[in-house]
Design an enzyme around this catalytic site. Structure first.
Site, PDB file in Angstrom:
ATOM      1  CB  SER A 276      -7.284  -3.385  -0.463  1.00 39.39           C
ATOM      2  OG  SER A 276      -7.118  -2.048  -0.092  1.00 39.39           O
TER       3      SER A 276
ATOM      4  CG  ASP B  38      -0.517  -4.652  -3.334  1.00 42.33           C
ATOM      5  OD1 ASP B  38       0.387  -5.256  -3.953  1.00 42.33           O
ATOM      6  OD2 ASP B  38      -0.628  -4.666  -2.101  1.00 42.33           O
TER       7      ASP B  38
ATOM      8  CG  HIS C  73      -3.873  -2.845   1.076  1.00 42.35           C
ATOM      9  ND1 HIS C  73      -4.226  -2.399  -0.170  1.00 42.35           N
ATOM     10  CD2 HIS C  73      -2.790  -3.642   0.896  1.00 42.35           C
ATOM     11  CE1 HIS C  73      -3.400  -2.907  -1.071  1.00 42.35           C
ATOM     12  NE2 HIS C  73      -2.512  -3.664  -0.449  1.00 42.35           N
TER      13      HIS C  73
END
Lengths: 185, 275
Positions: A11, A131, A38
């Site tokens: 991310s 996540d 992401h």
């Protein structure tokens, strides 16, 4: 057990590392690579093209049901979860975001772990939320190998710290070590 | 996340078919197993044996299960560039020359695509006289669509999408808050027909101008996709437009003789004569 597939999740702060990793895969890599990063959900274009710019292998956002081929890098499309079917095809999903993330690293890693089991290598990079934690756990539970970026080396360490807290990875590596590791695959 | 094996998932599918005659065997397995695992977790059911027993014994639970296992329609204005194209190009071409053309949304679950088009039509004005209709699996889903509930994450995503679609306008003008929950305004569905799936012999009629079938096929296995696509294209009259999800591909089914591609990027197709 030889590696049958690689999943990479990241991310915030992971983009530059991913670019460097993608430069290093040898052109005849005999396995597929799945990238779950992401990204902005309303921006469909540009990301795939940017990753392709220096990548040694073709990077593509797959269509649903697309057959998975070795030597290809599959980028989870914006605003879709990326899953893998047992028949080695791509399954996309618009189910609700997981930890505000769609694509979700947890979903992608868990699905890949379910299919590739011991043959999966997962690499988790810098990120700003949790996540990936459940995904890494699923990879280990199914016998796969896990590399997590050293939190001290991360631009944003939340994601890797969270994963390490729940699961002991096989290796915790700095960016330069990850680069070296990938170049040996 | 994948606590349910393929074998267990197939047992649940057989149980439902045997008990209620509902055939879920055409669902894509990976996402079905993921949703099964989630439902079991949120319903605090420990095993698929317990889930099967509950499904057989409790019809209300079964109806909720069907609603939960059916993936919600995409967030409102998902893929804003598609909605911009619809507003600026497709709808003026398709709708202006016709009187009360119909636009259909088969297999609706949350109705958010239907609501998106209702908003769009309200914004582009009174020149357009359109019949909107949707089909859904059961009464519970129909009631859910009619209620227009917009949970926070749907609201947030829909608002973000809308702001790209129509910068400067306020998405919240189309919503209202009741008892702490956000809803889409009921007047958006004024005159919209929602009916149960399978009650029509044919989904499309001479009036049908556009069929929205976005991100439905990703939840079907390849065999089911082929059947649905063949049936839908068979139902459509020449000239009817057909829109699928951006990452759904339909060119591999041997049905290319039935449609022309209007936009390969936005996945807009048009039915043509089979010959």
């Amino acid at each position: 057990m030889p590696t049958k597939a690689i999943v990479i999740g990241g991310s915030a702060g992971s983009f530059q590392i991913v670019i460097r990793i993608l430069e290093l895969f040898r052109p005849n890599l005999p396995i597929p690579v799945f990238l779950c990063l992401h990204r902005l959900k309303q921006v469909r274009k540009g990301f795939e093209e940017t990753l392709n710019y220096n990548a040694s292998l073709p990077v593509r956002e797959p269509f649903d049901k697309e057959n998975i081929r070795p030597g290809k890098i599959y980028l989870a499309p914006s605003n879709y979860h990326l899953l893998i079917e047992r028949d080695l095809s791509i399954a996309l999903s618009t189910e609700h975001p997981v930890l505000h993330s769609r694509p979700s690293i947890d979903v992608c890693f868990s699905s890949a772990a379910d299919v590739y089991g011991e043959g999966l290598l997962a690499i988790l990079l810098s990120g700003a939320n949790q996540d990936g934690t459940q995904g890494v756990a699923a990879v280990k539970k199914n016998g796969g190998a896990v590399v997590v970026q050293d939190p001290d080396d991360c631009e944003i360490s939340t994601m890797c710290e969270s994963a390490i807290k729940l699961t002991k990875p096989d290796q915790i590596l700095t960016v330069s070590n990850i680069i070296e590791f990938v170049s040996l695959l | 996340m994948f606590s349910v094996s393929i074998l267990e998932a197939k047992t649940i599918i057989r149980t439902i078919d045997k008990t209620y005659g509902t055939d879920l065997s055409g669902l894509a397995m990976a996402s079905f197993r993921l949703r099964l695992s989630e439902i079991m977790q949120t319903s605090k059911i420990d095993s698929t044996e317990d889930l099967a027993a509950r499904l057989m014994d409790d019809k209300t639970f079964y109806e909720t299960f069907i609603s939960d296992i059916s993936i919600g329609s995409p967030d409102m204005f998902r893929d804003p560039d598609l909605w911009i194209y619809l507003r600026d190009h497709l709808l003026p071409t398709v709708l202006k020359p016709r009187i009360y053309p119909e636009i259909i949304f088969p297999e609706s679950v949350t109705g958010h695509e239907l609501f998106s088009l209702a908003v769009l039509l309200q914004e582009i004005g009174k020149d357009y006289r359109v019949d909107l209709s949707a089909t859904c699996y059961n009464q519970k889903i129909m009631n859910h669509i009619l209620a227009g509930e917009l949970p926070y994450y749907n609201f947030k995503n829909s608002k973000d999408n809308y702001e790209v679609f129509n910068p400067g306008s306020n998405f919240e003008d189309y919503t209202e808050t009741r008892e702490g929950n956000r809803y889409l305004k009921p007047n958006l569905l004024q005159g919209v027909e929602i009916r149960l799936q399978g009650t029509d012999k044919n989904l499309c009629s001479e009036k049908t101008a556009i069929v929205f079938y976005r991100n439905r096929m990703i939840y079907q296995n390849a065999e089911m996709q082929y059947r649905m696509l063949k049936q839908l294209l068979g139902d459509m009259k020449k000239g009817t437009y057909f829109i699928t999800g951006i990452q759904e591909a339909i060119d591999g089914f041997g049905l290319v003789h039935l449609y022309e591609t209007v936009s390969s990027d936005l996945k807009i197709y048009q039915k043509k004569d089979a010959n």
